[in-house]
Design an enzyme around this catalytic site. Structure first.
Site, PDB file in Angstrom:
ATOM      1  N   SER A  68       0.744  -1.254   0.393  1.00  0.00           N
ATOM      2  CA  SER A  68       0.442   0.129  -0.428  1.00  0.00           C
ATOM      3  C   SER A  68       1.074   1.751   0.103  1.00  0.00           C
ATOM      4  CB  SER A  68      -0.477   0.292   1.541  1.00  0.00           C
ATOM      5  OG  SER A  68      -1.725  -1.310   1.219  1.00  0.00           O
TER       6      SER A  68
HETATM    7  N1  SAH Z   1      -0.737  -4.965   3.749  1.00  0.00           N
HETATM    8  C1  SAH Z   1      -0.179  -5.442   3.191  1.00  0.00           C
HETATM    9  C2  SAH Z   1      -0.600  -4.949   1.650  1.00  0.00           C
HETATM   10  C3  SAH Z   1      -1.734  -5.999   1.321  1.00  0.00           C
HETATM   11  S1  SAH Z   1      -2.790  -6.213  -0.225  1.00  0.00           S
HETATM   12  C4  SAH Z   1       1.056  -4.460   3.184  1.00  0.00           C
HETATM   13  O1  SAH Z   1       1.305  -3.293   4.261  1.00  0.00           O
HETATM   14  O2  SAH Z   1       2.038  -4.353   2.099  1.00  0.00           O
HETATM   15  C5  SAH Z   1      -3.871  -7.280   0.400  1.00  0.00           C
HETATM   16  C6  SAH Z   1      -3.348  -8.583  -0.009  1.00  0.00           C
HETATM   17  O3  SAH Z   1      -4.292  -9.003   0.858  1.00  0.00           O
HETATM   18  C7  SAH Z   1      -2.564  -9.626  -0.763  1.00  0.00           C
HETATM   19  O4  SAH Z   1      -1.425  -9.775  -0.442  1.00  0.00           O
HETATM   20  C8  SAH Z   1      -3.656 -10.185  -1.287  1.00  0.00           C
HETATM   21  O5  SAH Z   1      -3.320 -12.450  -0.938  1.00  0.00           O
HETATM   22  C9  SAH Z   1      -3.994 -10.835   0.667  1.00  0.00           C
HETATM   23  N2  SAH Z   1      -5.508 -11.396   0.420  1.00  0.00           N
HETATM   24  C10 SAH Z   1      -6.608 -10.933  -0.609  1.00  0.00           C
HETATM   25  N3  SAH Z   1      -8.026 -11.902   0.074  1.00  0.00           N
HETATM   26  C11 SAH Z   1      -7.411 -12.058   1.773  1.00  0.00           C
HETATM   27  C12 SAH Z   1      -7.707 -13.068   2.154  1.00  0.00           C
HETATM   28  N4  SAH Z   1      -8.846 -13.720   1.805  1.00  0.00           N
HETATM   29  N5  SAH Z   1      -7.537 -13.499   3.137  1.00  0.00           N
HETATM   30  C13 SAH Z   1      -6.236 -12.931   3.699  1.00  0.00           C
HETATM   31  N6  SAH Z   1      -5.410 -12.098   2.700  1.00  0.00           N
HETATM   32  C14 SAH Z   1      -6.566 -11.622   1.506  1.00  0.00           C
END
Ligand code: SAH
Length: 220
Positions: A68
């Site tokens: 992000s």
């Molecule tokens: N917080 C992260 C950015 C996250 S991007 C950082 O600091 O870099 C969003 C993430 O959510 C992705 O890695 C994706 O794989 C995850 N995601 C999406 N659906 C999900 C689910 N149902 N359970 C767990 N993770 C999930």
């Protein structure tokens, strides 16, 4: 811009610009700024995008996901109002950057991602940073972590169509959840959910854009 990573003067200036960008976008909580100053975003971005790690923009990471934008990380962390005794659940480990910041502020952080590879790579960085209060787990975070629940704070870093029911149920009374809500390809709103005595209260914070919350595990 390319920076000489060995030059302390340039490193100090880069850090100042990074913090200035956060402040100018509304991240004013000094605890959050201090945590973000400590956690080097450059560790969480690999390959050709690494040199942009200190710019206020989201960047691609493995498994087709994104780290992000720093100001959004700051604003979400600020809205979460984490205290030093809190246990926090993050859904969407991604690079691990947000979790590493939460680890500076909370007693304990659990972070879940559906991609094994992202969880493994994030764990390596937590280890390298000596962050012993973060646990990264592979799983479908929409269901939360029933074994570790309830949580003082929950942060979801992928967009849901509605705040997921299991996560609402895993929030302690008085607890706060911050979650982007909306269709993945449309405008999403960051929602702050507070579990009050008489039920849940909802506050709309700002527009955001996140990758969608997806069911089941990834293939890597
Ligand atoms: N917080 C992260 C950015 C996250 S991007 C950082 O600091 O870099 C969003 C993430 O959510 C992705 O890695 C994706 O794989 C995850 N995601 C999406 N659906 C999900 C689910 N149902 N359970 C767990 N993770 C999930």
């Amino acid at each position: 811009m390319t920076i000489d990573a060995e030059d302390p003067e340039e490193l100090a200036q880069r850090k100042m610009r990074f913090l200035f960008a956060l402040r100018s976008r509304g991240v004013t909580d000094t605890r959050v700024l201090t945590a973000m100053e400590k956690v080097d975003r450059g560790l969480f971005v690999r390959g050709i995008f690494a040199e942009r790690a200190y710019e206020d923009m989201p960047l691609p990471i493995a498994c087709g996901q994104t780290i992000s934008q720093p100001s959004v990380v700051g604003l979400m962390t600020q809205a979460l109002n984490v205290g030093p005794r809190d246990t926090v659940l993050e859904v969407g480990t991604g690079s691990g950057y947000q979790a590493a910041i939460l680890a500076q502020l909370a007693r304990r952080v659990y972070t879940v991602d559906r991609w094994r590879r992202l969880v493994r790579e994030a764990q390596d960085i937590f280890h390298q940073l000596g962050l012993v209060n973060v646990t990264a787990i592979t799983g479908d975070g929409s269901f939360g972590l029933p074994d570790q629940a309830p949580f003082d704070r929950i942060i979801v870093t992928a967009a849901a169509e509605d705040p997921p029911g299991p996560l609402m149920q895993q929030l302690k009374p008085g607890g706060i959840m911050v979650v982007p809500v909306g269709q993945s390809d449309a405008v999403q709103h960051l929602i702050k959910v507070t579990r009050g005595e008489k039920g849940f209260e909802y506050e709309e914070l700002r527009q955001v854009r996140f990758v969608p919350l997806v069911e089941g595990l990834g293939t890597e």
